[in-house]
Design a protein around this motif. Structure first.
Motif, PDB file in Angstrom:
ATOM      1  N   TYR A  82      25.246  -0.766  47.321  1.00 37.76           N
ATOM      2  CA  TYR A  82      25.593  -2.183  47.521  1.00 37.76           C
ATOM      3  C   TYR A  82      25.573  -2.896  46.173  1.00 37.76           C
ATOM      4  N   GLN A  83      26.618  -3.706  45.894  1.00 36.67           N
ATOM      5  CA  GLN A  83      26.665  -4.473  44.638  1.00 36.67           C
ATOM      6  C   GLN A  83      26.086  -5.863  44.856  1.00 36.67           C
ATOM      7  N   SER A  84      25.052  -6.149  44.064  1.00 36.53           N
ATOM      8  CA  SER A  84      24.377  -7.430  44.233  1.00 36.53           C
ATOM      9  C   SER A  84      24.240  -8.122  42.892  1.00 36.53           C
ATOM     10  N   GLY A  85      23.345  -9.083  42.807  1.00 36.34           N
ATOM     11  CA  GLY A  85      23.110  -9.801  41.563  1.00 36.34           C
ATOM     12  C   GLY A  85      22.218 -10.980  41.885  1.00 36.34           C
ATOM     13  N   LEU A  86      21.793 -11.691  40.847  1.00 36.72           N
ATOM     14  CA  LEU A  86      20.852 -12.790  41.065  1.00 36.72           C
ATOM     15  C   LEU A  86      21.532 -14.148  40.950  1.00 36.72           C
ATOM     16  N   THR A  87      21.205 -15.019  41.890  1.00 38.77           N
ATOM     17  CA  THR A  87      21.652 -16.420  41.811  1.00 38.77           C
ATOM     18  C   THR A  87      20.437 -17.312  42.060  1.00 38.77           C
ATOM     19  N   MET A  88      20.656 -18.632  42.034  1.00 36.60           N
ATOM     20  CA  MET A  88      19.504 -19.488  42.322  1.00 36.60           C
ATOM     21  C   MET A  88      19.809 -20.535  43.375  1.00 36.60           C
ATOM     22  N   VAL A  89      18.726 -20.976  43.994  1.00 39.69           N
ATOM     23  CA  VAL A  89      18.793 -22.012  45.026  1.00 39.69           C
ATOM     24  C   VAL A  89      17.983 -23.202  44.520  1.00 39.69           C
ATOM     25  N   VAL A  90      18.572 -24.398  44.663  1.00 39.06           N
ATOM     26  CA  VAL A  90      17.870 -25.631  44.275  1.00 39.06           C
ATOM     27  C   VAL A  90      17.965 -26.631  45.434  1.00 39.06           C
ATOM     28  N   ARG A  91      17.216 -27.733  45.349  1.00 38.83           N
ATOM     29  CA  ARG A  91      17.336 -28.760  46.374  1.00 38.83           C
ATOM     30  C   ARG A  91      18.717 -29.431  46.257  1.00 38.83           C
ATOM     31  N   SER A  92      19.280 -29.847  47.380  1.00 35.67           N
ATOM     32  CA  SER A  92      20.641 -30.398  47.400  1.00 35.67           C
ATOM     33  C   SER A  92      20.819 -31.590  46.464  1.00 35.67           C
ATOM     34  N   ASP A  93      19.752 -32.362  46.276  1.00 38.52           N
ATOM     35  CA  ASP A  93      19.868 -33.562  45.432  1.00 38.52           C
ATOM     36  C   ASP A  93      19.506 -33.277  43.970  1.00 38.52           C
ATOM     37  N   PRO A 134      10.585 -13.884  49.775  1.00 36.12           N
ATOM     38  CA  PRO A 134      11.582 -14.930  49.535  1.00 36.12           C
ATOM     39  C   PRO A 134      11.323 -16.156  50.419  1.00 36.12           C
ATOM     40  N   ALA A 135      10.863 -15.945  51.651  1.00 33.67           N
ATOM     41  CA  ALA A 135      10.581 -17.082  52.547  1.00 33.67           C
ATOM     42  C   ALA A 135       9.517 -17.993  51.936  1.00 33.67           C
ATOM     43  N   ASP A 136       8.501 -17.396  51.332  1.00 32.39           N
ATOM     44  CA  ASP A 136       7.465 -18.189  50.652  1.00 32.39           C
ATOM     45  C   ASP A 136       8.085 -18.998  49.513  1.00 32.39           C
ATOM     46  N   CYS A 137       9.037 -18.367  48.795  1.00 35.86           N
ATOM     47  CA  CYS A 137       9.695 -19.047  47.671  1.00 35.86           C
ATOM     48  C   CYS A 137      10.488 -20.264  48.166  1.00 35.86           C
ATOM     49  N   PHE A 138      11.252 -20.067  49.245  1.00 30.73           N
ATOM     50  CA  PHE A 138      12.070 -21.176  49.767  1.00 30.73           C
ATOM     51  C   PHE A 138      11.188 -22.311  50.281  1.00 30.73           C
ATOM     52  N   MET A 139      10.053 -21.944  50.883  1.00 31.91           N
ATOM     53  CA  MET A 139       9.143 -22.956  51.386  1.00 31.91           C
ATOM     54  C   MET A 139       8.580 -23.792  50.242  1.00 31.91           C
ATOM     55  N   GLU A 140       8.259 -23.119  49.167  1.00 31.90           N
ATOM     56  CA  GLU A 140       7.729 -23.782  47.975  1.00 31.90           C
ATOM     57  C   GLU A 140       8.765 -24.758  47.401  1.00 31.90           C
ATOM     58  N   LEU A 141      10.032 -24.355  47.428  1.00 30.63           N
ATOM     59  CA  LEU A 141      11.114 -25.220  46.934  1.00 30.63           C
ATOM     60  C   LEU A 141      11.233 -26.467  47.800  1.00 30.63           C
ATOM     61  N   LYS A 142      11.207 -26.288  49.109  1.00 30.58           N
ATOM     62  CA  LYS A 142      11.347 -27.427  50.023  1.00 30.58           C
ATOM     63  C   LYS A 142      10.151 -28.365  49.941  1.00 30.58           C
ATOM     64  N   GLY A 143       8.983 -27.800  49.620  1.00 27.94           N
ATOM     65  CA  GLY A 143       7.778 -28.610  49.502  1.00 27.94           C
ATOM     66  C   GLY A 143       7.581 -29.175  48.097  1.00 27.94           C
ATOM     67  N   ASN A 144       8.596 -29.058  47.247  1.00 26.72           N
ATOM     68  CA  ASN A 144       8.569 -29.582  45.866  1.00 26.72           C
ATOM     69  C   ASN A 144       7.548 -28.915  44.952  1.00 26.72           C
ATOM     70  N   GLY A 145       7.065 -27.741  45.343  1.00 26.93           N
ATOM     71  CA  GLY A 145       6.126 -27.006  44.486  1.00 26.93           C
ATOM     72  C   GLY A 145       6.829 -26.356  43.304  1.00 26.93           C
ATOM     73  N   VAL A 146       8.149 -26.089  43.472  1.00 24.29           N
ATOM     74  CA  VAL A 146       8.978 -25.567  42.377  1.00 24.29           C
ATOM     75  C   VAL A 146      10.331 -26.289  42.442  1.00 24.29           C
ATOM     76  N   ASP A 147      11.135 -26.117  41.375  1.00 30.44           N
ATOM     77  CA  ASP A 147      12.445 -26.779  41.333  1.00 30.44           C
ATOM     78  C   ASP A 147      13.596 -25.826  41.617  1.00 30.44           C
ATOM     79  N   ALA A 148      13.330 -24.523  41.611  1.00 27.81           N
ATOM     80  CA  ALA A 148      14.388 -23.556  41.886  1.00 27.81           C
ATOM     81  C   ALA A 148      13.783 -22.244  42.378  1.00 27.81           C
ATOM     82  N   VAL A 149      14.603 -21.489  43.106  1.00 31.46           N
ATOM     83  CA  VAL A 149      14.246 -20.130  43.511  1.00 31.46           C
ATOM     84  C   VAL A 149      15.312 -19.209  42.943  1.00 31.46           C
TER      85      VAL A 149
END
Ligand code: GLN
Length: 220
Positions: A82-93, A134-149
């Motif tokens: 499978y061909q993959s790669g890394l991207t990032m997720v940030v808050r919509s605003d 990854p679920a822990d990472c996304f939760m941290e992003l939504k809770g403003n503990g980090v700015d990106a995943v």
């Protein structure tokens, strides 16, 4: 077979469902069937997978695991599947982070023991939080503990589109291109060639394409 069941759509478990499901799960069951084996899957945290194989608790790893030189010192990999790669997720605003270069001076969550963790540390000047899933990472992003995943592209895309998640967005830019491989013990060249043979057969007879289409739609 060991897998870290926290990585939809490759390996995950729906609430109330006994069976592990996902692209990797279908693929390894099909490979096992081709080889005349019944596959038993054990859920092991991602950073514990290679140690579990070295302790001979499992024979094989399928877990969206990127083929890289560092891991090749400890395991054998199958041909890429499978061909993959890394991207990032940030808050919509999010206004400040539009590319990976903007991550300097920000807090970023990654899954422990992954290529994301390594790649983000390499950027330099980023405060890296290493979490278990990854679920822990996304939760941290939504809770403003980090700015990106930072995480694997197909997993980020699935999280946002399939879970109907709101308030976050995935950015297009790719930090790396990576191939996933199935891993086995460093001395098990026999298993490696059998798995490669089975994988090749599944690609030739259309079974691989069927599994691919089930989880990712038509195009590759
Ligand atoms: N592909 C990434 C890696 O190999 C992440 C895998 C995962 O979290 N399951 O490090």
């Amino acid at each position: 077979v060991g897998s870290s069941i926290d990585f939809a759509p490759f390996e995950f478990q729906d609430e109330g469902q006994a069976e592990y499901q996902g692209f990797d799960m279908d693929l390894i069951r099909a490979i096992g069937k081709e080889m005349g084996y019944e596959v038993e899957i054990q859920n092991i945290g991602f950073d514990g997978l290679i140690p579990a194989m070295q302790a001979k608790n499992i024979d094989v790893i399928i877990s969206g695991m990127t083929i890289n030189d560092e891991r090749k010192e400890n395991v054998l990999f199958s041909d890429p599947y499978y061909q993959s790669g890394l991207t990032m997720v940030v808050r919509s605003d999010e206004q400040a982070i539009k590319s990976f270069q903007d991550l300097k001076g920000h807090k970023v969550a990654v899954q422990i023991g992954t290529t994301s963790a390594e790649a983000v540390k390499k950027l330099g000047g980023v405060e890296v939080k290493e979490l278990n899933t990854p679920a822990d990472c996304f939760m941290e992003l939504k809770g403003n503990g980090v700015d990106a995943v930072v995480n694997d592209r197909p997993v980020n895309d699935y999280y946002i589109t399939k879970s109907g998640e709101t308030g976050v967005k995935a950015l297009e830019e790719k930090l790396t291109a990576e191939d996933y491989g199935i891993a086995m013990a460093k001395d098990n060249t026999e298993l490696q060639s059998k798995i490669n043979e089975a994988l090749k057969k599944l690609k030739e007879n259309g079974e691989y394409d069927k599994i691919y289409a089930k989880w990712f739609g038509g195009q590759k």
